[in-house]
Design an enzyme around this catalytic site. Structure first.
Site, short mmCIF file in Angstrom:
data_model
loop_
_atom_site.label_atom_id
_atom_site.label_comp_id
_atom_site.label_asym_id
_atom_site.label_seq_id
_atom_site.Cartn_x
_atom_site.Cartn_y
_atom_site.Cartn_z
N ASP A 1 -0.23 -31.14 1.47
CA ASP A 1 -0.06 -30.02 2.40
C ASP A 1 -1.08 -30.09 3.53
O ASP A 1 -0.97 -29.37 4.51
CB ASP A 1 -0.23 -28.69 1.65
CG ASP A 1 1.07 -28.26 0.99
OD1 ASP A 1 2.11 -28.89 1.25
OD2 ASP A 1 1.04 -27.29 0.21
N ASP B 1 10.44 -28.71 -4.76
CA ASP B 1 9.03 -28.31 -4.81
C ASP B 1 8.68 -27.76 -6.19
O ASP B 1 9.57 -27.41 -7.00
CB ASP B 1 8.81 -27.23 -3.73
CG ASP B 1 7.37 -27.17 -3.24
OD1 ASP B 1 6.48 -27.75 -3.89
OD2 ASP B 1 7.13 -26.51 -2.20
C1 DGJ Z 1 4.45 -26.19 -0.73
C2 DGJ Z 1 4.86 -27.42 0.02
O1 DGJ Z 1 3.95 -28.45 -0.20
C3 DGJ Z 1 5.01 -27.07 1.49
O2 DGJ Z 1 5.32 -28.22 2.22
C4 DGJ Z 1 6.07 -26.04 1.63
O3 DGJ Z 1 7.30 -26.56 1.22
C5 DGJ Z 1 5.71 -24.81 0.81
N1 DGJ Z 1 5.45 -25.16 -0.55
C6 DGJ Z 1 6.83 -23.80 0.86
O4 DGJ Z 1 6.61 -22.74 0.03
#
Ligand code: DGJ
Length: 757
Positions: free
Chosen positions: A569, A499
């Site tokens: 997200d 991430d």
């Molecule tokens: C952002 C990601 O897009 C989410 O899926 C998740 O992993 C969060 N970060 C976790 O902090």
């Protein structure tokens, strides 16, 4: 068809031939320029010479007072002389000279695996700077890949202030329409379009990552005439995961070019004598069969030559490398080992994944994850991923980033018992990390506050309470590599979700003041790639997902190091239909990770059925991200059935050809058809939103079937003629009633009944 590159020595022209595309250019100005001649359908080998002769050198007499007449379509334009359109290269020499004049010095042609690569060296004899222009074509594809390597062979340093990967000239037509992807957090990859007029349109990221806002992909079609099914389309995609810039310029002489690469904003790179700089690859393709064909070409090429294939150029020179990795040469030669065109196994089918983020957020514990894993295994999940929250101090987003050791309060026995439990349930195990980041509240930041990007005497702007590690620093890059390497060595981890949740601000490196700290924009990404390449080499079984607060790091560069991309997200299934449609313009379904989450959705509060949520997520690589503890027995049973159904269609969805039959932004529903390569299996997925007074939902006309063959619905047994499905359409079960409905239809071809129909 085998791709090839022909050189007509007498005429000084080159012709690149893809499956059905021709691309031609020739030497002009006594070898000081490379004049673009053609990009479109294939050409007979003799034509480029005739085109070059017709292009002529001198503008007509009445044109001579117009500077625009000198802005000729050159393949790579060093800044200087009487031209004011966007240059490809701007260099500053030690004596203050800021323009470049060069001539061709050498050429090399190499066939390697399924590729043919042409290298052309242009040298500035006064200062020794050489630019090698690379062109690569692929057997069976219409994709042409371009990039350049700069090398300072002279005795003085040179500062590169702008360096594009490629400059694509479009044919002289009118009314060019540009389509591109724009968006934001939770709203990525939405298709936008505009008609280009005189002047310049710039799309870019200045954020240090690819960005949610714009994606380095485009299509151009003259007159705005192309459709999903037909018409001429030129498309391009840049393989870079940092700040980028693409410029669409109609010059004053009315030639359109699309050029770009690294963003020159705030960036400069000093090359010392002997230094080289490998620019990222910029791929382009031409088709006369519409946007759908352009997407299918990107998908097939990405599957064959991009996903997991590492560096696109085979020449990359990171600032950092592990002691174990052999040095790679930046010399202008393509002999640096197997390139992306080498034969190799295609990417494997993506497993059905479970991710804990929406269910447990930061509140992960061994017992809680085991419970979720047991329920995930029951419904047929194959890969169980623990998201954020598993490491020391990580109880919310204010602390912990940087301290990559297991939180003993949550996992007193480490991760091993959970992993064994997950493996015992028949699933592999995956873990979330965000290794380029740090919270102020972490041991790492307390020990190394100078490891983050910052300017002296300026605020260190936080976003999501975190700061960005200066990955351009070799010691930081080394530390990041060692953290992840250790995690992978100590645990049976099959999958990493990598991430990156914030853009760069204050991109400074005070200790390097006066020593070209502006290079961080590029060096961060070069080192990121090098770290991921080294991890993949050291742990060959491990697969990666690229995530950046959703789809903020989706591009062909990261796909060389990641088997899949977290699309957004925003997991609201109805919003996802639009996001996924845009994503599919360039990225193949198998890399598009899509989760089924809870209803009402946490983001939109919209309620839709489990079946609808699954049908939307089945359009790519299926995942589940809901709180399975809250799913009723009925929902668990239905989920198991739907996952079993997905496993049946998975090879066709992930490896077949995608036809976007209807767009949710323009039609009464959105619909995709996936057709197996041999044409015997078709999968239809359709989704519709709220009913409206605007009318019903007509039958869905399918694509690319054999009109004379019979097709059977694998579930109902009902048979259709191909011609019937192509021309009259398929009545989607349930499409006439209700809000937020969906359909999944599997068709199998019987046998050809009418020949030549
Ligand atoms: C952002 C990601 O897009 C989410 O899926 C998740 O992993 C969060 N970060 C976790 O902090």
């Amino acid at each position: 068809m085998a791709a090839d590159i022909w050189h007509d020595e007498a005429a000084g022209t080159w012709l690149l031939q893809g499956r059905s595309t021709g691309y031609a250019f020739g030497l002009a100005g006594d070898g000081t320029a490379l004049r673009h001649l053609h990009w479109g359908p294939g050409l007979p080998a003799e034509v480029p010479a005739a085109l070059l002769a017709a292009a002529g050198e001198d503008p007509p007499r009445w044109e001579r007072y117009r500077t625009g007449a000198r802005e000729l379509p050159d393949e790579y334009v060093p800044w200087g002389g009487l031209r004011f359109d966007e240059p490809s290269l701007k260099a500053e020499y030690a004596d203050g000279t800021r323009s470049t004049e060069w001539a061709i010095a050498a050429q090399r042609l190499t066939r390697q695996g399924a590729t043919v690569t042409l290298e052309l060296d242009f040298t500035d004899s006064a200062y020794g700077l050489t630019a090698t222009l690379f062109y690569r074509v692929y057997d069976g594809f219409d994709v042409i890949e371009r990039w350049a390597v700069l090398r300072q062979a002279g005795g003085q340093p040179v500062v590169i202030r702008q360096a594009h990967s490629a400059n694509w000239w479009l044919p002289d037509r009118t009314g060019w329409r540009l389509r591109y992807l724009h968006g934001g957090w939770g709203a990525e990859t939405r298709v936008a379009q505009t008609t280009l007029g005189p002047g310049k349109l710039i799309l870019e990221s200045r954020r240090g990552t690819t960005s949610h806002q714009f994606n380095p992909w485009f299509t151009l079609d003259p007159g705005g005439e192309a459709t999903e099914e037909g018409g001429e389309v030129w498309s391009g995609a840049l393989a870079w995961s940092g700040s980028w810039k693409l410029i669409y310029e109609m010059t004053s002489a009315a030639h359109l070019h699309a050029c770009g690469g690294w963003n020159d904003f705030d960036w400069a790179q000093r090359l010392l004598p002997g230094d080289g700089l490998v620019l990222p690859s910029f791929a382009g393709l031409y088709t006369d069969a519409g946007f759908g064909a352009a997407s299918r070409e990107w998908h097939a090429w990405a599957r064959a030559h991009v996903i997991g294939r590492g560096d696109r150029t085979g020449l990359a020179e990171p600032r950092w490398r592990t002691a174990a990795a052999p040095p790679v040469s930046c010399a202008p030669s393509s002999s640096a080992g197997p390139g992306p065109g080498e034969p190799g196994p295609g990417p494997r089918l993506r497993p059905v994944l479970y991710n804990s983020w929406e269910a447990t957020s930061f509140a992960v514990t061994e017992a809680g994850q085991e419970r979720l894993a047991e329920r995930a295994a029951r419904i047929g999940v194959e890969l169980f991923v623990v998201d954020d929250g598993w490491f020391r101090g990580r109880n919310n987003d204010r602390a912990g980033l940087g301290d990559w050791t297991v939180d003993e309060a949550k996992f007193p026995r480490g991760l091993a018992p959970l992993i064994e439990h997950v493996n015992g349930l028949g699933m592999s195990f995956g873990l979330w990390i965000e290794p380029e980041m740090v919270n102020r509240d972490s041991d790492l930041y307390r020990a190394h506050p100078d490891w983050v990007y910052h300017f002296a005497n300026r605020t260190r702007t936080e976003h999501r309470n975190q700061l960005v590690l200066n990955l351009a620093r070799p010691d930081v890059a080394d530390w990041v590599f060692r953290q992840v390497d250790r995690l992978l060595a100590d645990n049976n981890i099959a999958f990493i979700k990598w991430d990156m949740n914030r853009p760069f601000t204050e991109p400074g490196w005070p200790a390097e003041a006066g020593h070209n700290p502006e290079r961080i924009w590029v060096d961060h990404v070069r080192n990121l790639y090098a770290i991921m390449d080294a991890l993949r080499a050291a742990h060959p079984g491990v697969e990666f997902e690229s995530c950046s607060g959703g789809g903020g790091r989706a591009d062909l560069g990261i796909l060389g190091r990641a088997e899949q991309i977290w699309t957004s997200d925003n997991t609201d299934a109805w919003d996802r239909v639009t996001i996924q449609e845009g994503f599919s313009q360039v990225f193949p379904p198998q890399v598009m990770m899509a989760w089924v989450t809870d209803s009402p959705n946490w983001w939109t509060e919209r309620r839709v059925s489990l079946r609808f949520r699954f049908h939307v997520a089945m359009a790519g690589a299926l995942g589940v991200g809901g709180d399975l503890n809250r799913w009723t027995e009925r929902e668990m049973t239905e989920a198991a059935e739907l996952i079993a159904a997905y496993k049946l269609i998975r090879p066709v969805v992930q490896r077949g050809r995608l036809y976007r039959l209807a767009s949710v932004t323009a039609d009464p529903y959105g619909a995709n058809e996936y057709l197996s390569d041999d044409g015997t299996q078709a999968v239809i997925l359709a989704w519709w939103g709220p009913s409206s007074c605007s009318g019903g939902r007509p039958p869905l006309r399918l694509a690319a079937l054999d009109p004379g063959a019979r097709y059977a619905d694998a579930d109902s047994g009902q048979e259709y003629w191909g011609a019937e499905l192509l021309h009259e359409g398929l009545r989607l079960p349930g499409a006439f009633r209700g809000d937020f409905g969906s359909a999944l239809v599997r068709l199998a071809r019987r046998r050809s009944v009418v020949s030549g129909a």
